[in-house]
Write a protein that holds these residues in place. Structure first.
Motif, PDB file in Angstrom:
ATOM      1  N   ALA A 226      74.485 -16.277 111.266  1.00  0.00           N
ATOM      2  CA  ALA A 226      75.691 -16.332 112.100  1.00  0.00           C
ATOM      3  C   ALA A 226      76.812 -15.452 111.552  1.00  0.00           C
ATOM      4  CB  ALA A 226      76.171 -17.775 112.237  1.00  0.00           C
ATOM      5  N   GLY A 227      76.621 -14.896 110.340  1.00  0.00           N
ATOM      6  CA  GLY A 227      77.603 -13.960 109.819  1.00  0.00           C
ATOM      7  C   GLY A 227      78.457 -14.459 108.673  1.00  0.00           C
ATOM      8  N   ALA A 228      78.144 -15.604 108.082  1.00  0.00           N
ATOM      9  CA  ALA A 228      78.906 -16.128 106.951  1.00  0.00           C
ATOM     10  C   ALA A 228      78.304 -15.641 105.639  1.00  0.00           C
ATOM     11  CB  ALA A 228      78.929 -17.648 106.980  1.00  0.00           C
ATOM     12  N   ASP A 229      79.153 -15.155 104.745  1.00  0.00           N
ATOM     13  CA  ASP A 229      78.747 -14.814 103.390  1.00  0.00           C
ATOM     14  C   ASP A 229      79.102 -15.989 102.484  1.00  0.00           C
ATOM     15  OD1 ASP A 229      77.811 -11.979 103.499  1.00  0.00           O
ATOM     16  OD2 ASP A 229      79.811 -11.707 104.362  1.00  0.00           O
ATOM     17  N   ILE A 230      78.079 -16.594 101.888  1.00  0.00           N
ATOM     18  CA  ILE A 230      78.267 -17.824 101.119  1.00  0.00           C
ATOM     19  C   ILE A 230      77.825 -17.585  99.688  1.00  0.00           C
ATOM     20  CG2 ILE A 230      77.770 -20.289 100.990  1.00  0.00           C
ATOM     21  CD1 ILE A 230      76.884 -20.132 103.925  1.00  0.00           C
ATOM     22  N   SER A 231      78.674 -17.972  98.749  1.00  0.00           N
ATOM     23  CA  SER A 231      78.368 -17.846  97.327  1.00  0.00           C
ATOM     24  C   SER A 231      78.440 -19.228  96.691  1.00  0.00           C
ATOM     25  CB  SER A 231      79.366 -16.896  96.657  1.00  0.00           C
ATOM     26  OG  SER A 231      79.146 -16.838  95.260  1.00  0.00           O
ATOM     27  N   PHE A 232      77.384 -19.604  95.988  1.00  0.00           N
ATOM     28  CA  PHE A 232      77.299 -20.909  95.351  1.00  0.00           C
ATOM     29  C   PHE A 232      77.345 -20.748  93.833  1.00  0.00           C
ATOM     30  CE2 PHE A 232      75.005 -21.276  99.333  1.00  0.00           C
ATOM     31  CZ  PHE A 232      75.355 -22.523  99.836  1.00  0.00           C
ATOM     32  N   GLU A 233      78.066 -21.644  93.183  1.00  0.00           N
ATOM     33  CA  GLU A 233      78.029 -21.776  91.729  1.00  0.00           C
ATOM     34  C   GLU A 233      77.892 -23.266  91.428  1.00  0.00           C
ATOM     35  OE1 GLU A 233      81.578 -20.151  90.148  1.00  0.00           O
ATOM     36  OE2 GLU A 233      81.062 -18.067  90.630  1.00  0.00           O
ATOM     37  N   ARG A 234      76.897 -23.620  90.624  1.00  0.00           N
ATOM     38  CA  ARG A 234      76.630 -25.044  90.397  1.00  0.00           C
ATOM     39  C   ARG A 234      76.434 -25.342  88.923  1.00  0.00           C
ATOM     40  NH1 ARG A 234      71.680 -27.239  93.602  1.00  0.00           N
ATOM     41  NH2 ARG A 234      70.635 -25.703  92.264  1.00  0.00           N
ATOM     42  N   GLN A 235      77.056 -26.412  88.476  1.00  0.00           N
ATOM     43  CA  GLN A 235      76.792 -27.018  87.182  1.00  0.00           C
ATOM     44  C   GLN A 235      76.138 -28.363  87.449  1.00  0.00           C
ATOM     45  OE1 GLN A 235      80.726 -27.152  85.417  1.00  0.00           O
ATOM     46  NE2 GLN A 235      80.334 -25.267  84.274  1.00  0.00           N
ATOM     47  N   SER A 236      75.018 -28.616  86.807  1.00  0.00           N
ATOM     48  CA  SER A 236      74.304 -29.857  87.100  1.00  0.00           C
ATOM     49  C   SER A 236      73.694 -30.425  85.828  1.00  0.00           C
ATOM     50  CB  SER A 236      73.222 -29.615  88.158  1.00  0.00           C
ATOM     51  OG  SER A 236      72.370 -28.554  87.764  1.00  0.00           O
ATOM     52  N   LYS A 237      73.438 -31.712  85.868  1.00  0.00           N
ATOM     53  CA  LYS A 237      72.739 -32.370  84.756  1.00  0.00           C
ATOM     54  C   LYS A 237      71.958 -33.549  85.312  1.00  0.00           C
ATOM     55  CE  LYS A 237      76.662 -35.317  83.351  1.00  0.00           C
ATOM     56  NZ  LYS A 237      77.555 -35.671  82.211  1.00  0.00           N
ATOM     57  N   ILE A 238      70.912 -33.902  84.603  1.00  0.00           N
ATOM     58  CA  ILE A 238      70.060 -35.008  85.036  1.00  0.00           C
ATOM     59  C   ILE A 238      69.688 -35.860  83.835  1.00  0.00           C
ATOM     60  CG2 ILE A 238      67.881 -33.740  84.779  1.00  0.00           C
ATOM     61  CD1 ILE A 238      66.965 -35.147  87.395  1.00  0.00           C
ATOM     62  N   GLN A 239      69.545 -37.151  84.095  1.00  0.00           N
ATOM     63  CA  GLN A 239      69.222 -38.109  83.031  1.00  0.00           C
ATOM     64  C   GLN A 239      68.341 -39.197  83.626  1.00  0.00           C
ATOM     65  OE1 GLN A 239      72.591 -40.322  81.685  1.00  0.00           O
ATOM     66  NE2 GLN A 239      71.662 -40.923  79.758  1.00  0.00           N
ATOM     67  N   ARG A 240      67.275 -39.537  82.934  1.00  0.00           N
ATOM     68  CA  ARG A 240      66.508 -40.714  83.337  1.00  0.00           C
ATOM     69  C   ARG A 240      67.191 -41.936  82.771  1.00  0.00           C
ATOM     70  NH1 ARG A 240      60.055 -42.339  82.578  1.00  0.00           N
ATOM     71  NH2 ARG A 240      60.472 -44.555  82.728  1.00  0.00           N
ATOM     72  N   VAL A 241      67.508 -42.889  83.637  1.00  0.00           N
ATOM     73  CA  VAL A 241      68.279 -44.056  83.214  1.00  0.00           C
ATOM     74  C   VAL A 241      67.463 -45.331  83.234  1.00  0.00           C
ATOM     75  CG1 VAL A 241      70.491 -43.064  83.860  1.00  0.00           C
ATOM     76  CG2 VAL A 241      69.194 -44.348  85.569  1.00  0.00           C
ATOM     77  N   GLN A 242      66.231 -45.270  83.738  1.00  0.00           N
ATOM     78  CA  GLN A 242      65.390 -46.486  83.761  1.00  0.00           C
ATOM     79  C   GLN A 242      63.930 -46.089  83.798  1.00  0.00           C
ATOM     80  OE1 GLN A 242      66.528 -49.465  86.660  1.00  0.00           O
ATOM     81  NE2 GLN A 242      64.408 -50.057  86.970  1.00  0.00           N
TER      82      GLN A 242
END
Length: 242
Positions: A226-242
């Motif tokens: 549709a014509g949108a220029d999208i830029s993503f920046e992500r900080q993420s973390k994961i932990q098993r808790v159970q």
């Protein structure tokens, strides 16, 4: 038993771990020369359950248990009552490495417009372009005061195939190593007894880094049809808790 194919043992042992997945996503969008910026910070608590497994493939039920929403690091609120149609998806994992989903679950919105949870079919491409009207979707509005998602017939924020639409953020990890948690570097290698659980040669000796799980940063660009220029920046973390 094979550490690279743990699903039969997990099925037999009624393996049902729970994970906490936190992500801060900065989204920069340019539509017809007009830039905009948004940040979405959300933490997903989700669980796995192996509903079937043999030597060739496994079926997993993935269930979102709770969502927490933040703004600039400050907790806005949580929801722990989510309609089944908006919190569950099924994945089929094959021994050759292929993984097929039946659904994808997204968060859409911001603290000013409000938030919605939307579930669509799983697509090979990004949902903004891959979605077809005939496929339909499921939607619910986030009510932080009552800690719930209210199912609704249509979304006011999900506008696929439009340049100025809100950008959907997946509520589950895109990293398959994080999402499926198997192999020698699996998250559960720090928790499960590999000698008893997978038929290995004792525990790996690995520990969960700093007791806080694994972190990563990634960035990518996307241009919608549709014509949108999208830029993503992500900080993420994961932990098993159970």
């Amino acid at each position: 038993m094979d550490i690279h194919w743990p699903w039969v043992v997990r099925y037999q042992r009624h393996w049902r771990p729970t994970y906490r997945y936190h992500q801060v996503v900065n989204v920069n969008t340019v539509v017809y020369g007009r830039p905009s910026r948004a940040q979405v910070e959300v933490e997903t608590v989700y669980s796995h359950e192996v509903v079937h497994a043999n030597d060739e493939f496994a079926e997993l039920d993935v269930r979102i248990e709770r969502l927490e929403l933040f703004e600039n690091g400050r907790l806005l609120g949580y929801i722990d009552r989510i309609p089944s149609s908006l919190k569950r998806m099924t994945a089929t994992v094959y021994r050759n490495g292929e993984v097929y989903f039946d659904r994808e679950i997204f968060l859409i919105g911001d603290p000013y417009a409000g938030f919605e949870v939307v579930s669509t079919l799983a697509y090979e491409g990004y949902v903004l372009d891959a979605y077809h009207h005939s496929d339909g979707y499921r939607a619910g509005s986030v009510d932080l005061r009552r800690h719930r998602v209210r199912a609704k017939k249509s979304s006011r924020l999900f506008r696929p195939n439009r340049a100025g639409s809100h950008v959907p953020i997946s509520l589950l990890p895109n990293d398959e190593g994080w999402l499926w948690d198997y192999g020698i570097d699996a998250i559960s290698a720090t928790v499960d007894d590999y000698d008893w659980y997978y038929g290995g040669q004792g525990r790996t000796g690995r520990t969960q880094p700093n007791g806080e799980g694994w972190s990563q940063q990634d960035a990518w660009d996307y241009k919608s049809e549709a014509g949108a220029d999208i830029s993503f920046e992500r900080q993420s973390k994961i932990q098993r808790v159970q």
